[in-house]
Design a protein around this motif. Sequence first.
Motif, short mmCIF file in Angstrom:
data_model
loop_
_atom_site.label_atom_id
_atom_site.label_comp_id
_atom_site.label_asym_id
_atom_site.label_seq_id
_atom_site.Cartn_x
_atom_site.Cartn_y
_atom_site.Cartn_z
N GLN A 118 0.72 -1.28 0.05
CA GLN A 118 -0.06 0.00 0.16
C GLN A 118 0.81 1.24 -0.13
OE1 GLN A 118 -2.40 -0.36 3.58
NE2 GLN A 118 -3.46 -1.91 2.81
N TYR A 120 0.47 5.48 0.09
CA TYR A 120 -0.35 6.63 0.58
C TYR A 120 0.57 8.01 0.28
CZ TYR A 120 -2.85 3.15 3.29
OH TYR A 120 -3.60 2.13 3.49
N LEU A 132 -2.50 -0.91 9.87
CA LEU A 132 -2.33 -1.17 8.35
C LEU A 132 -2.38 -2.78 8.50
CD1 LEU A 132 0.42 1.15 7.51
CD2 LEU A 132 -1.92 1.13 6.85
N ASP A 137 -7.98 0.86 7.58
CA ASP A 137 -7.60 2.02 6.71
C ASP A 137 -7.23 3.30 7.58
OD1 ASP A 137 -7.54 0.55 4.31
OD2 ASP A 137 -9.49 1.32 3.76
#
Length: 141
Positions: A118, A120, A132, A137
Amino acid sequence: MTVLSQAGEHTDAFKVRYQPSEHAWQLVMPVEDEQGAAETVVSQIESADGGEGQGHRLAVVYDDATDQVKLYLDGIAGTSATADFPDGRHRSGPLQVGRGHTADGWGEYLHGDVDEVQAYAGALRDSDITGLGRGTDPCLC
């Protein structure tokens, strides 16, 4: 074995790797952004992998406001987990999963699996990191 790296202009901007001989997860950065530059382990968290079980959750957070980068293992930052990330270095290259730059091109291949990655925009807070990989989220508000 490199788990995750991000390409810089001439070398990797950073690498997260597992060093089996030391049973340690490491955040590694080059001394300078030049081809073949020496690398420094800027953070290390010792935790044997074992090769079985549920694995580990790794996170790297870069905070542009402070020019610092931090390594987390299973939601917790190790002691001395924060390192300076020199301003002005190119660090917008693609993320590489399971490999990193070496003097001969790609190498340091991971002997294992990566289940999920992931990314961000913005720096996550310590409290965001703990959720996480657990179906939570982070709030990017």
